[in-house]
Every structure is written in structure tokens, then in C-alpha cells.
Enzyme design. Sequence first.
Site, PDB file in Angstrom:
ATOM      1  N   GLY A 130       0.814  -1.197   0.000  1.00 35.14           N
ATOM      2  CA  GLY A 130       0.000   0.000   0.000  1.00 35.14           C
ATOM      3  C   GLY A 130       0.852   1.252   0.000  1.00 35.14           C
ATOM      4  O   GLY A 130       2.062   1.216   0.260  1.00 35.14           O
ATOM      5  N   CYS A 131       0.229   2.383  -0.277  1.00 33.11           N
ATOM      6  CA  CYS A 131       0.989   3.622  -0.401  1.00 33.11           C
ATOM      7  C   CYS A 131       1.560   4.081   0.945  1.00 33.11           C
ATOM      8  O   CYS A 131       2.741   4.437   1.040  1.00 33.11           O
ATOM      9  CB  CYS A 131       0.134   4.708  -1.037  1.00 33.11           C
ATOM     10  N   TYR A 132       0.749   4.070   2.001  1.00 34.53           N
ATOM     11  CA  TYR A 132       1.260   4.460   3.317  1.00 34.53           C
ATOM     12  C   TYR A 132       2.364   3.516   3.810  1.00 34.53           C
ATOM     13  O   TYR A 132       3.413   3.970   4.287  1.00 34.53           O
ATOM     14  CB  TYR A 132       0.129   4.513   4.340  1.00 34.53           C
TER      15      TYR A 132
END
Length: 323
Positions: A130-132
Site C-alpha cells: 500500500g501507499c502508506y
Amino acid sequence: MSIRVGILGVGGFGGGEVLRLCAGHPSFEVVYASGESNAGKRLVERFPGVHPKLADLVIETWDYSKMGKLDLIFASLPSGNSRDAFGEVPAGVKIVDIGGDNRYADGWTYGLADVWPEKIKGTSRLANPGCYPSAALAAIMPLLAAKLVRGGMPIIIDAKSGVSGAGRGGGTTLGFAEVNEDVSAYKLLGHAHVPEIAKSVAALGGVDAKVVFTPHLIPMTRGILATCYLAGEATTEQCLAAARKFYADRPFVRVVDQPPHTKWALGSNLVFVSYVAHPGGPIVAMGAIDNLGKGAAGQAVQNANLMCGLEETAGLMGSPLWP
């Protein structure tokens, strides 16, 4: 070598960024694109600036039986849509799932490309981070590997993301009037990325830590800055040295002495990490990325390069945008 590529969810932000990167890739040939809301359109109708060689490719609804021969699939589908989407796809066709459904699922390799590239080489089912987590884990992992983090204490992550992180289907509350001149926290104590971060921390560092994660939405289009607080007595210099050693041969990681800016990574697959340690703790670890680059499409292409036995940097060496 020509690798035949299909992109699922091409009309979204992540899928569109994969398309852009694949169009300039020396080995990837995009021959199939799907997107439910754009089915029937030519790519040039959805992306007027698309490369002329792809302009007339028609966007279809997802149906593997009608795709023809593919070597590689990038799937950028909404949560819940890719869990059962690949049952007909033979094992020989490589899949990079940019969505969240298959992260740490049985039979799928979790694709932290800069941390454990050897796990990725040769796999056929890859779950993109995921991006985070891409921003936070990039900063945290070198400290875990160097045993600089004290176990039994929570890892606190305060992260800010641009609006594109929610995707095109992010909802009516993400219009300009709602997000401009505003900062807000959301999904407190229940964000889907928390288990993903905790499992990665345990996988590399052997640290069973509680992850406290607070995401914020800020009024910019692209970028994530993750500021992470960890228990430990290491100095700033020890943290920077550990990161430089850990990432010594990694082409997309920049270890810097000053707090990183998201704009340094804009439009690229780069991640910038830095550290500040207070005497006696805590350690502050920072990671800055483009959420559609390292946080999605850029890392997806990096993973695909590793899976296909290509140069890891193929198609990804463009400089960040500035200003």
C-alpha cells in the site's frame, strides 16, 4: 524481449500511472486494458496524451477468456474486486496486484521491492504494498535490520497523503471545495494498512509491535510523508549509517541528512528517508514518496521487472518533476 502486458482498472489513478510507465518501458507491450466505467472507449478518449502506439486500444470489461495471450497483468482494482478475479489466470501468467486484497495472502509474495528483492524474483503472484506502508516501512526497516528499535513498545506513524491516494472513486467529499485549505485525520484505529505494516515489521525485525497509525488528508494531488516514532537509544548518525548500509545497492532509495519533502519524489519511483534521534529516544524516522509512484505504479513496475528477470530500473529512471 517483448512482454505482453494487460492493465486492469486502467481508468483509475493507479492504472493510468501504470499505463504511462509501461508506454515508455523498453520491454513491456500493453496489449489489453480493462475498466468497467470506460469500457468501449479507446485509450486516447480516456487519456488524450497517451502514446500514439496505444491510442486505438479499446478498453474492455475484465474477461480473461477474451484477453488473448498475456505474459503479465497489472491489476489496479478497488478493494474487494481482485480477491477472486484471477481464478482463470494460469500460473505462468505473472500478476502484480496493486490493490489491497492479496497482501500477505496465501500464495502471494508481498512486494517490498527495496527491502527484499530476492523474495520477488521469479514469483508469479505479487501483492504490491500500500501507499502508506511504502513510505513508512522504507524508513522503519533499516532500523529493525540493525536492531536499533526496542521491542515491546508501540510504533507510532503519523502520515499525510495527497488526495489522489483515495483513487478516482474516493467519493464526493474529495472535491476541490471540500479538501482545499483543509487538513483532516481519518480512519483512526481502523485503517486497512495497519495489519500490513505490523506483519512487515514482524517479518524483518522479529519485533511484535503495536502499530498506532494516523493518516491525514492534505490539499495536494500527489505525495506521502510518513513520520514514524520508535523506541530506541540510537543516535541520529547511527540511524543514518544503518539506512545507508541497508540501502547501499538499492537504486531508488535516497538517504538524506535533512527532513525529506514529498515534492522531491514527484512523478518518480524514488523514496527519501531521514532520521532524527532524541537523546534517550525516541527515534524519528521519515519517509517521503509519490503515492502513485513508489506508493503504487512505480513500485509495481519495479516488482514486475524483478519478476520478469529484467533490469530492476527498466522504464523507471526518469527524474522527478520540478517544480
